[in-house]
Design an enzyme around this catalytic site. Structure first.
Site, short mmCIF file in Angstrom:
data_model
loop_
_atom_site.label_atom_id
_atom_site.label_comp_id
_atom_site.label_asym_id
_atom_site.label_seq_id
_atom_site.Cartn_x
_atom_site.Cartn_y
_atom_site.Cartn_z
N VAL A 13 6.38 -19.89 25.38
CA VAL A 13 7.69 -19.12 25.23
C VAL A 13 7.42 -17.77 24.50
CG1 VAL A 13 9.79 -19.14 23.96
CG2 VAL A 13 9.05 -21.06 25.32
N GLY A 15 4.67 -16.12 23.67
CA GLY A 15 3.81 -15.02 24.44
C GLY A 15 4.56 -14.69 25.79
N ASN A 33 -3.92 -17.75 30.90
CA ASN A 33 -3.27 -19.00 30.16
C ASN A 33 -4.46 -19.83 30.59
OD1 ASN A 33 -0.79 -20.02 28.69
ND2 ASN A 33 -1.49 -21.46 30.18
N SER A 129 7.72 -13.03 13.54
CA SER A 129 8.67 -13.84 13.20
C SER A 129 9.96 -13.53 13.98
CB SER A 129 8.90 -13.84 11.66
OG SER A 129 10.29 -14.52 11.37
N GLY A 130 10.69 -14.37 14.38
CA GLY A 130 11.83 -14.16 15.14
C GLY A 130 12.28 -15.02 16.32
N LYS A 184 3.20 -14.30 6.35
CA LYS A 184 4.13 -15.04 7.08
C LYS A 184 4.66 -16.62 6.80
CE LYS A 184 6.12 -16.14 11.18
NZ LYS A 184 6.03 -17.37 11.30
N HIS A 187 6.89 -16.60 4.07
CA HIS A 187 8.41 -16.19 4.78
C HIS A 187 8.82 -17.58 5.48
CE1 HIS A 187 10.06 -16.06 8.88
NE2 HIS A 187 10.76 -14.85 8.33
N ASN A 188 7.85 -18.46 5.82
CA ASN A 188 8.35 -19.85 6.78
C ASN A 188 8.94 -20.72 5.48
OD1 ASN A 188 7.49 -18.35 8.74
ND2 ASN A 188 6.66 -20.27 9.86
N GLU A 191 12.08 -19.67 4.36
CA GLU A 191 13.10 -20.33 5.32
C GLU A 191 13.42 -21.72 5.33
OE1 GLU A 191 12.11 -21.33 9.92
OE2 GLU A 191 11.38 -19.12 9.69
#
Length: 505
Positions: A13, A15, A33, A129-130, A184, A187-188, A191
Protein backbone atom coordinates in the site's frame (compact mmCIF):
# COMPACT_ATOMS: atom_id res chain seq x y z
CA UNK A 1 15.01 3.09 -23.13
CA UNK A 2 14.52 5.98 -20.72
CA UNK A 3 16.17 5.48 -17.34
CA UNK A 4 14.18 5.91 -14.15
CA UNK A 5 14.88 8.87 -11.87
CA UNK A 6 14.37 6.68 -8.79
CA UNK A 7 13.51 3.08 -8.01
CA UNK A 8 11.25 1.68 -5.31
CA UNK A 9 11.22 -1.83 -3.88
CA UNK A 10 8.02 -3.01 -2.19
CA UNK A 11 4.71 -2.27 -3.90
CA UNK A 12 2.39 -2.80 -0.96
CA UNK A 13 0.00 0.00 0.00
CA UNK A 14 2.58 2.63 1.04
CA UNK A 15 5.02 1.76 -1.73
CA UNK A 16 2.38 1.88 -4.46
CA UNK A 17 1.11 5.21 -3.22
CA UNK A 18 4.58 6.76 -3.12
CA UNK A 19 5.31 5.56 -6.66
CA UNK A 20 2.10 7.09 -7.98
CA UNK A 21 2.89 10.32 -6.11
CA UNK A 22 6.38 10.48 -7.65
CA UNK A 23 5.08 9.75 -11.14
CA UNK A 24 2.41 12.41 -10.76
CA UNK A 25 5.14 14.95 -9.99
CA UNK A 26 6.93 14.18 -13.25
CA UNK A 27 9.38 11.44 -12.25
CA UNK A 28 9.96 8.13 -13.98
CA UNK A 29 9.98 5.34 -11.38
CA UNK A 30 11.24 1.75 -11.60
CA UNK A 31 9.54 -0.75 -9.30
CA UNK A 32 10.33 -4.22 -8.00
CA UNK A 33 8.59 -6.50 -5.54
CA UNK A 34 9.74 -9.79 -4.05
CA UNK A 35 6.50 -11.31 -5.36
CA UNK A 36 6.36 -10.71 -9.09
CA UNK A 37 2.59 -11.14 -9.22
CA UNK A 38 2.15 -7.95 -7.17
CA UNK A 39 4.42 -6.04 -9.51
CA UNK A 40 2.43 -7.28 -12.50
CA UNK A 41 -0.92 -6.44 -10.86
CA UNK A 42 0.36 -2.92 -10.12
CA UNK A 43 1.74 -2.47 -13.65
CA UNK A 44 -1.50 -3.63 -15.26
CA UNK A 45 -3.65 -1.69 -12.82
CA UNK A 46 -2.92 1.71 -11.22
CA UNK A 47 0.45 2.08 -13.02
CA UNK A 48 -0.84 1.32 -16.50
CA UNK A 49 0.00 4.05 -19.03
CA UNK A 50 2.21 5.92 -16.56
CA UNK A 51 5.95 6.55 -16.44
CA UNK A 52 6.45 3.53 -14.19
CA UNK A 53 8.86 0.75 -15.20
CA UNK A 54 7.94 -2.68 -13.77
CA UNK A 55 10.86 -5.09 -13.26
CA UNK A 56 10.89 -8.71 -12.16
CA UNK A 57 14.60 -9.21 -11.46
CA UNK A 58 16.85 -7.08 -9.25
CA UNK A 59 19.50 -6.85 -11.97
CA UNK A 60 16.92 -5.45 -14.39
CA UNK A 61 15.66 -3.13 -11.66
CA UNK A 62 19.11 -1.66 -10.98
CA UNK A 63 19.87 -1.45 -14.72
CA UNK A 64 16.72 0.61 -15.23
CA UNK A 65 17.98 3.39 -12.93
CA UNK A 66 19.84 6.54 -13.90
CA UNK A 67 23.18 7.08 -12.11
CA UNK A 68 23.86 7.77 -9.33
CA UNK A 69 21.17 5.24 -8.54
CA UNK A 70 18.54 6.13 -5.98
CA UNK A 71 16.68 3.16 -4.50
CA UNK A 72 13.91 3.41 -1.90
CA UNK A 73 13.05 0.37 0.20
CA UNK A 74 9.44 0.17 1.37
CA UNK A 75 9.63 -3.23 3.06
CA UNK A 76 9.03 -4.53 6.58
CA UNK A 77 11.56 -3.39 9.17
CA UNK A 78 14.26 -5.72 10.44
CA UNK A 79 15.63 -8.68 8.47
CA UNK A 80 13.89 -7.82 5.15
CA UNK A 81 15.77 -4.50 5.00
CA UNK A 82 19.14 -6.19 5.64
CA UNK A 83 18.30 -8.89 3.11
CA UNK A 84 17.59 -6.43 0.30
CA UNK A 85 20.69 -4.39 1.14
CA UNK A 86 22.84 -7.51 0.76
CA UNK A 87 21.16 -8.42 -2.53
CA UNK A 88 21.64 -4.90 -3.91
CA UNK A 89 25.26 -4.36 -2.89
CA UNK A 90 26.89 -6.45 -5.66
CA UNK A 91 24.81 -4.55 -8.23
CA UNK A 92 25.62 -1.00 -7.08
CA UNK A 93 28.48 1.41 -7.65
CA UNK A 94 30.10 3.73 -5.15
CA UNK A 95 28.03 6.87 -4.69
CA UNK A 96 24.72 5.11 -5.25
CA UNK A 97 22.02 5.68 -2.64
CA UNK A 98 19.74 3.35 -0.67
CA UNK A 99 16.79 4.88 1.20
CA UNK A 100 15.02 2.91 3.93
CA UNK A 101 11.51 4.38 3.98
CA UNK A 102 10.03 1.92 6.49
CA UNK A 103 9.59 2.20 10.24
CA UNK A 104 13.02 0.83 11.12
CA UNK A 105 14.51 1.01 14.60
CA UNK A 106 16.93 3.93 14.66
CA UNK A 107 19.83 1.86 16.05
CA UNK A 108 19.51 -0.48 13.07
CA UNK A 109 19.68 2.59 10.83
CA UNK A 110 22.86 3.79 12.57
CA UNK A 111 24.39 0.32 12.06
CA UNK A 112 23.38 0.16 8.39
CA UNK A 113 24.67 3.66 7.73
CA UNK A 114 28.11 2.76 9.11
CA UNK A 115 28.18 -0.54 7.22
CA UNK A 116 27.26 1.00 3.87
CA UNK A 117 29.59 3.96 4.35
CA UNK A 118 32.50 1.51 4.50
CA UNK A 119 31.40 0.17 1.11
CA UNK A 120 31.02 3.61 -0.46
CA UNK A 121 27.21 3.46 -0.62
CA UNK A 122 25.11 6.36 0.64
CA UNK A 123 22.21 5.60 2.99
CA UNK A 124 19.22 7.53 4.30
CA UNK A 125 16.83 6.30 7.00
CA UNK A 126 13.61 8.12 6.15
CA UNK A 127 10.42 8.29 8.15
CA UNK A 128 7.35 8.62 5.94
CA UNK A 129 4.20 9.64 7.79
CA UNK A 130 0.64 10.02 6.61
CA UNK A 131 -0.53 6.51 5.82
CA UNK A 132 -1.82 5.53 2.38
CA UNK A 133 -3.49 8.88 1.73
CA UNK A 134 -0.42 10.83 2.79
CA UNK A 135 1.91 8.72 0.66
CA UNK A 136 -0.32 9.31 -2.37
CA UNK A 137 -1.19 12.98 -1.90
CA UNK A 138 1.80 14.19 0.09
CA UNK A 139 3.36 12.78 3.27
CA UNK A 140 5.56 14.33 5.92
CA UNK A 141 9.06 13.07 5.11
CA UNK A 142 11.72 12.78 7.82
CA UNK A 143 15.14 11.86 6.34
CA UNK A 144 18.36 11.24 8.24
CA UNK A 145 21.75 10.33 6.78
CA UNK A 146 24.69 11.97 5.03
CA UNK A 147 23.98 15.47 3.75
CA UNK A 148 25.33 14.55 0.34
CA UNK A 149 22.89 11.63 0.28
CA UNK A 150 19.95 13.90 1.04
CA UNK A 151 21.11 16.30 -1.68
CA UNK A 152 20.53 13.55 -4.27
CA UNK A 153 16.83 13.25 -3.43
CA UNK A 154 16.03 16.65 -1.92
CA UNK A 155 14.09 17.88 -4.97
CA UNK A 156 12.12 14.63 -5.27
CA UNK A 157 11.24 14.67 -1.56
CA UNK A 158 10.20 18.33 -1.66
CA UNK A 159 8.05 17.74 -4.73
CA UNK A 160 6.18 14.73 -3.29
CA UNK A 161 5.88 16.02 0.28
CA UNK A 162 2.81 17.55 1.86
CA UNK A 163 2.63 21.33 1.87
CA UNK A 164 1.47 23.24 4.94
CA UNK A 165 -1.15 26.00 4.66
CA UNK A 166 1.66 28.53 4.15
CA UNK A 167 3.14 26.50 1.30
CA UNK A 168 6.14 25.19 3.25
CA UNK A 169 7.10 21.63 2.26
CA UNK A 170 6.80 19.10 5.08
CA UNK A 171 10.29 17.73 4.66
CA UNK A 172 13.74 18.80 5.84
CA UNK A 173 17.13 17.25 6.44
CA UNK A 174 16.89 16.00 10.03
CA UNK A 175 20.43 14.93 10.89
CA UNK A 176 23.02 12.14 10.53
CA UNK A 177 22.53 8.35 10.39
CA UNK A 178 19.55 7.38 12.61
CA UNK A 179 18.16 10.88 13.22
CA UNK A 180 15.29 10.57 10.75
CA UNK A 181 14.07 7.25 12.07
CA UNK A 182 14.42 8.41 15.69
CA UNK A 183 12.24 11.44 14.98
CA UNK A 184 9.69 9.26 13.15
CA UNK A 185 9.68 6.87 16.13
CA UNK A 186 8.92 9.71 18.55
CA UNK A 187 6.27 11.02 16.14
CA UNK A 188 4.59 7.62 16.40
CA UNK A 189 4.90 7.65 20.19
CA UNK A 190 3.16 11.02 20.33
CA UNK A 191 0.54 9.58 17.98
CA UNK A 192 -0.10 6.72 20.43
CA UNK A 193 -0.64 9.20 23.27
CA UNK A 194 -2.86 11.46 21.16
CA UNK A 195 -5.10 8.59 20.07
CA UNK A 196 -5.46 7.25 23.60
CA UNK A 197 -6.36 10.63 25.08
CA UNK A 198 -9.02 11.28 22.43
CA UNK A 199 -10.44 7.82 23.11
CA UNK A 200 -10.48 8.40 26.87
CA UNK A 201 -12.29 11.69 26.41
CA UNK A 202 -14.90 9.98 24.24
CA UNK A 203 -15.28 7.24 26.87
CA UNK A 204 -16.06 9.80 29.57
CA UNK A 205 -18.73 11.34 27.36
CA UNK A 206 -20.19 7.88 26.72
CA UNK A 207 -20.27 6.59 30.31
CA UNK A 208 -20.52 9.74 32.43
CA UNK A 209 -22.94 11.62 30.19
CA UNK A 210 -24.67 8.71 28.49
CA UNK A 211 -23.96 10.08 25.01
CA UNK A 212 -24.44 8.03 21.87
CA UNK A 213 -21.57 7.51 19.46
CA UNK A 214 -23.27 9.88 17.04
CA UNK A 215 -23.45 12.64 19.65
CA UNK A 216 -19.77 12.17 20.50
CA UNK A 217 -18.92 12.31 16.79
CA UNK A 218 -20.77 15.61 16.50
CA UNK A 219 -18.76 17.08 19.39
CA UNK A 220 -15.49 15.90 17.86
CA UNK A 221 -16.59 17.47 14.59
CA UNK A 222 -17.16 20.80 16.36
CA UNK A 223 -13.73 20.53 18.00
CA UNK A 224 -12.22 20.14 14.56
CA UNK A 225 -13.57 23.54 13.52
CA UNK A 226 -11.38 25.99 11.62
CA UNK A 227 -10.31 28.12 14.56
CA UNK A 228 -10.38 25.51 17.31
CA UNK A 229 -7.16 24.72 19.20
CA UNK A 230 -7.97 21.00 18.91
CA UNK A 231 -8.26 21.05 15.12
CA UNK A 232 -6.23 18.06 13.92
CA UNK A 233 -6.25 15.04 11.66
CA UNK A 234 -6.86 12.61 14.54
CA UNK A 235 -9.84 14.56 15.89
CA UNK A 236 -11.16 14.83 12.32
CA UNK A 237 -11.02 11.09 11.62
CA UNK A 238 -12.43 10.33 15.07
CA UNK A 239 -15.51 12.37 14.21
CA UNK A 240 -15.79 10.85 10.75
CA UNK A 241 -15.26 7.22 11.76
CA UNK A 242 -17.60 7.38 14.76
CA UNK A 243 -20.44 8.44 12.45
CA UNK A 244 -20.03 5.30 10.35
CA UNK A 245 -22.89 2.81 10.58
CA UNK A 246 -22.60 -0.97 10.83
CA UNK A 247 -23.65 -2.34 7.44
CA UNK A 248 -25.73 -5.21 8.84
CA UNK A 249 -27.44 -3.71 11.89
CA UNK A 250 -27.51 0.04 11.35
CA UNK A 251 -25.80 0.63 14.69
CA UNK A 252 -22.74 2.82 14.85
CA UNK A 253 -19.77 0.74 13.71
CA UNK A 254 -17.67 1.81 16.71
CA UNK A 255 -20.19 0.08 19.00
CA UNK A 256 -19.53 -3.25 17.26
CA UNK A 257 -15.76 -2.97 16.84
CA UNK A 258 -13.85 -5.19 19.30
CA UNK A 259 -12.07 -3.26 22.05
CA UNK A 260 -8.63 -4.49 21.00
CA UNK A 261 -5.97 -2.08 19.72
CA UNK A 262 -2.96 -3.68 18.10
CA UNK A 263 0.46 -2.09 17.57
CA UNK A 264 3.57 -2.60 15.46
CA UNK A 265 6.34 -1.62 17.87
CA UNK A 266 7.26 2.05 17.44
CA UNK A 267 5.44 3.01 20.65
CA UNK A 268 7.37 0.36 22.58
CA UNK A 269 10.63 1.53 21.04
CA UNK A 270 9.82 5.08 22.14
CA UNK A 271 9.43 3.95 25.75
CA UNK A 272 12.59 1.84 25.60
CA UNK A 273 14.55 4.82 24.28
CA UNK A 274 13.08 7.08 26.95
CA UNK A 275 14.19 4.63 29.65
CA UNK A 276 17.70 4.52 28.21
CA UNK A 277 17.91 8.31 28.02
CA UNK A 278 16.26 8.86 31.45
CA UNK A 279 13.44 10.96 29.99
CA UNK A 280 9.94 10.51 31.50
CA UNK A 281 7.24 9.93 28.86
CA UNK A 282 4.33 8.76 31.05
CA UNK A 283 1.50 9.66 28.64
CA UNK A 284 3.09 7.75 25.77
CA UNK A 285 3.79 4.83 28.13
CA UNK A 286 0.20 4.89 29.36
CA UNK A 287 -1.06 4.66 25.79
CA UNK A 288 1.16 1.65 25.07
CA UNK A 289 0.13 -0.07 28.33
CA UNK A 290 -3.52 0.62 27.54
CA UNK A 291 -3.12 -1.07 24.16
CA UNK A 292 -1.48 -4.04 25.89
CA UNK A 293 -4.41 -4.28 28.33
CA UNK A 294 -6.88 -4.08 25.46
CA UNK A 295 -5.35 -7.19 23.91
CA UNK A 296 -6.00 -9.28 27.05
CA UNK A 297 -9.71 -9.45 26.31
CA UNK A 298 -10.38 -12.82 27.98
CA UNK A 299 -8.78 -11.73 31.25
CA UNK A 300 -10.79 -8.50 31.31
CA UNK A 301 -14.03 -10.40 30.72
CA UNK A 302 -13.26 -12.64 33.69
CA UNK A 303 -12.08 -9.83 35.97
CA UNK A 304 -15.13 -7.69 35.21
CA UNK A 305 -17.20 -10.35 37.01
CA UNK A 306 -14.90 -10.26 40.03
CA UNK A 307 -14.00 -6.58 40.37
CA UNK A 308 -17.38 -4.89 40.43
CA UNK A 309 -16.39 -1.26 40.75
CA UNK A 310 -18.77 1.41 42.01
CA UNK A 311 -19.53 3.86 39.25
CA UNK A 312 -21.57 7.04 39.55
CA UNK A 313 -24.35 7.09 36.98
CA UNK A 314 -25.33 10.16 35.02
CA UNK A 315 -28.51 11.83 36.24
CA UNK A 316 -28.45 15.07 34.32
CA UNK A 317 -25.67 16.68 36.28
CA UNK A 318 -22.48 14.71 36.84
CA UNK A 319 -20.56 14.53 40.08
CA UNK A 320 -23.56 15.22 42.31
CA UNK A 321 -22.45 15.35 45.90
CA UNK A 322 -18.95 16.15 44.73
CA UNK A 323 -18.85 18.66 41.87
CA UNK A 324 -22.27 18.86 40.22
CA UNK A 325 -21.80 20.22 36.73
CA UNK A 326 -24.15 20.79 33.80
CA UNK A 327 -23.64 18.65 30.73
CA UNK A 328 -22.36 21.51 28.53
CA UNK A 329 -19.82 22.51 31.15
CA UNK A 330 -18.45 18.97 31.24
CA UNK A 331 -18.11 18.99 27.45
CA UNK A 332 -16.20 22.28 27.68
CA UNK A 333 -14.05 20.80 30.45
CA UNK A 334 -13.27 17.84 28.21
CA UNK A 335 -12.22 20.17 25.41
CA UNK A 336 -9.68 22.07 27.48
CA UNK A 337 -8.61 18.95 29.39
CA UNK A 338 -7.77 17.20 26.12
CA UNK A 339 -5.81 20.21 24.88
CA UNK A 340 -3.74 20.44 28.07
CA UNK A 341 -3.08 16.70 28.01
CA UNK A 342 -1.96 16.97 24.37
CA UNK A 343 0.46 19.74 25.34
CA UNK A 344 1.93 17.49 28.04
CA UNK A 345 2.27 14.56 25.64
CA UNK A 346 4.01 16.67 22.98
CA UNK A 347 6.27 18.13 25.67
CA UNK A 348 7.34 14.61 26.61
CA UNK A 349 8.09 13.75 22.98
CA UNK A 350 10.07 16.94 22.39
CA UNK A 351 12.04 16.36 25.60
CA UNK A 352 12.97 12.91 24.32
CA UNK A 353 14.12 14.44 21.02
CA UNK A 354 16.27 16.94 22.94
CA UNK A 355 17.93 14.18 24.96
CA UNK A 356 18.56 12.00 21.89
CA UNK A 357 19.98 14.96 19.97
CA UNK A 358 22.61 15.39 22.67
CA UNK A 359 23.33 11.70 23.25
CA UNK A 360 23.58 10.66 19.60
CA UNK A 361 24.84 14.01 18.25
CA UNK A 362 21.84 14.34 15.94
CA UNK A 363 21.83 18.17 16.25
CA UNK A 364 18.03 18.24 15.90
CA UNK A 365 16.17 21.46 15.13
CA UNK A 366 12.96 21.04 17.16
CA UNK A 367 11.21 24.01 15.57
CA UNK A 368 11.88 22.65 12.10
CA UNK A 369 10.66 19.20 13.12
CA UNK A 370 7.40 20.64 14.45
CA UNK A 371 7.07 22.62 11.24
CA UNK A 372 7.29 19.57 8.97
CA UNK A 373 4.70 17.77 11.14
CA UNK A 374 2.10 20.45 10.32
CA UNK A 375 0.75 18.62 7.26
CA UNK A 376 0.81 15.17 5.74
CA UNK A 377 1.54 13.24 8.92
CA UNK A 378 -0.83 11.54 11.36
CA UNK A 379 -0.26 14.02 14.20
CA UNK A 380 -0.74 17.09 12.02
CA UNK A 381 -2.59 19.67 14.05
CA UNK A 382 -3.19 23.37 14.40
CA UNK A 383 -1.36 23.24 17.72
CA UNK A 384 1.93 22.51 15.89
CA UNK A 385 2.06 26.17 14.83
CA UNK A 386 2.40 27.05 18.52
CA UNK A 387 5.15 24.47 19.01
CA UNK A 388 7.01 25.70 15.93
CA UNK A 389 6.84 29.29 17.16
CA UNK A 390 7.91 28.30 20.68
CA UNK A 391 11.16 26.76 19.45
CA UNK A 392 11.75 29.45 16.85
CA UNK A 393 11.49 32.08 19.60
CA UNK A 394 13.76 30.08 21.93
CA UNK A 395 15.63 27.08 20.46
CA UNK A 396 17.06 26.38 23.94
CA UNK A 397 13.72 25.89 25.72
CA UNK A 398 14.39 23.42 28.56
CA UNK A 399 10.89 22.00 28.00
CA UNK A 400 7.97 22.88 25.73
CA UNK A 401 5.96 23.79 28.83
CA UNK A 402 8.49 26.55 29.55
CA UNK A 403 7.23 28.58 26.59
CA UNK A 404 5.53 31.66 28.13
CA UNK A 405 2.32 31.40 26.09
CA UNK A 406 1.93 27.67 26.62
CA UNK A 407 2.85 27.90 30.30
CA UNK A 408 0.31 30.69 30.81
CA UNK A 409 -2.51 28.61 29.33
CA UNK A 410 -1.57 25.54 31.36
CA UNK A 411 -1.30 27.45 34.64
CA UNK A 412 -4.69 29.03 34.07
CA UNK A 413 -6.50 25.86 33.02
CA UNK A 414 -4.74 22.85 34.60
CA UNK A 415 -7.51 22.31 37.15
CA UNK A 416 -9.90 21.67 34.27
CA UNK A 417 -7.87 18.57 33.45
CA UNK A 418 -7.92 17.56 37.11
CA UNK A 419 -11.70 18.00 37.33
CA UNK A 420 -12.28 16.04 34.12
CA UNK A 421 -10.12 13.20 35.45
CA UNK A 422 -12.16 13.29 38.67
CA UNK A 423 -15.40 12.96 36.67
CA UNK A 424 -13.94 9.98 34.82
CA UNK A 425 -12.93 8.26 38.04
CA UNK A 426 -16.31 8.93 39.65
CA UNK A 427 -17.84 7.14 36.65
CA UNK A 428 -15.49 4.20 37.19
CA UNK A 429 -13.44 4.91 34.07
CA UNK A 430 -9.67 4.51 33.63
CA UNK A 431 -8.06 7.49 31.94
CA UNK A 432 -4.42 6.49 32.08
CA UNK A 433 -3.09 8.91 29.49
CA UNK A 434 -5.06 11.93 30.71
CA UNK A 435 -4.08 11.20 34.33
CA UNK A 436 -0.41 10.77 33.47
CA UNK A 437 -0.46 14.06 31.55
CA UNK A 438 -1.71 15.89 34.66
CA UNK A 439 0.85 14.12 36.85
CA UNK A 440 3.67 14.95 34.42
CA UNK A 441 2.86 18.65 34.59
CA UNK A 442 2.42 18.55 38.37
CA UNK A 443 5.75 16.78 38.90
CA UNK A 444 7.54 19.09 36.47
CA UNK A 445 6.22 22.08 38.45
CA UNK A 446 7.26 20.71 41.86
CA UNK A 447 10.48 22.22 43.28
CA UNK A 448 10.52 19.38 45.82
CA UNK A 449 9.15 15.87 45.21
CA UNK A 450 8.42 14.62 48.72
CA UNK A 451 7.79 11.10 47.38
CA UNK A 452 11.35 11.14 46.01
CA UNK A 453 12.67 12.28 49.39
CA UNK A 454 10.95 9.32 51.04
CA UNK A 455 12.26 6.89 48.40
CA UNK A 456 15.81 8.25 48.72
CA UNK A 457 15.83 7.45 52.44
CA UNK A 458 14.31 4.02 51.79
CA UNK A 459 17.13 3.20 49.33
CA UNK A 460 19.78 4.36 51.76
CA UNK A 461 18.15 2.40 54.63
CA UNK A 462 18.03 -1.00 52.90
CA UNK A 463 20.94 -0.69 50.50
CA UNK A 464 23.28 2.06 51.71
CA UNK A 465 22.83 3.76 48.35
CA UNK A 466 23.38 7.27 49.74
CA UNK A 467 21.35 10.44 49.28
CA UNK A 468 21.77 14.10 48.42
CA UNK A 469 20.50 16.98 50.59
CA UNK A 470 18.80 20.31 49.95
CA UNK A 471 19.68 23.54 51.72
CA UNK A 472 16.34 23.71 53.54
CA UNK A 473 12.54 23.85 53.24
CA UNK A 474 12.72 27.37 51.81
CA UNK A 475 15.77 26.71 49.66
CA UNK A 476 15.30 23.47 47.70
CA UNK A 477 18.60 23.72 45.84
CA UNK A 478 21.10 20.89 46.27
CA UNK A 479 23.87 21.15 48.87
CA UNK A 480 27.19 21.50 47.04
CA UNK A 481 30.85 21.98 47.81
CA UNK A 482 32.63 25.24 47.10
CA UNK A 483 33.55 23.91 43.65
CA UNK A 484 29.89 23.24 42.87
CA UNK A 485 30.06 19.44 43.22
CA UNK A 486 26.93 17.93 44.76
CA UNK A 487 27.61 16.42 48.19
CA UNK A 488 26.41 12.87 48.94
CA UNK A 489 25.59 11.38 52.35
CA UNK A 490 24.79 8.07 54.05
CA UNK A 491 23.17 7.40 57.42
CA UNK A 492 24.44 4.42 59.45
CA UNK A 493 20.93 3.13 60.17
CA UNK A 494 22.01 0.09 62.22
CA UNK A 495 24.37 1.93 64.57
CA UNK A 496 23.44 3.72 67.80
CA UNK A 497 22.68 7.35 67.20
CA UNK A 498 22.47 6.68 63.46
CA UNK A 499 25.48 8.83 62.54
CA UNK A 500 25.53 10.56 59.16
CA UNK A 501 28.66 10.64 57.07
CA UNK A 502 29.56 12.25 53.78
CA UNK A 503 30.42 9.91 50.94
CA UNK A 504 33.55 10.85 49.04
CA UNK A 505 34.35 9.40 45.64
Amino acid sequence: MQKADIGLIGVEVMGRSLVLNMEDKGYTVAVFNRTGEKTRAFAEGPAKGKKIIPTYDLKDFVAALDKPRKIMLMVKEGAPVDSFIEKLLPLLDKGDLIIDGGNSFFKDTIRRNAYLTEKGILFIGTGVSGGEEGALKGPAIIPGGQREAYALVEKIFIDISAKAYDGAPCVAYIGPDGAGHFVKMVHNGIEYGDMEMIGECAWVFRNALGMSSGEIADIMGEWNGNNDILRSYLVEITADSMKEKHKETGEHLVDRVADITRMKGTGTWTIQSALELLVPVPSIAAAVFSREMSQDKDLRLKMSQILTLHAQKSTGNVGEGLHPLPREEIIDLGHDALYIAKIASYAQGMALLQAASKEYKFNLNLGEIAQIWRAGCIIRAQFLDEITKAYQDNPDLPNLLADPKIAGFVCQNLMKLARFIGIAHSAGLPVMALSSAYDYIAQLASPVLFSAQVAALQRDYFGAHGYFKINGPNDPKLVTNADGKVREYHTEWLFDGRPEKEITK
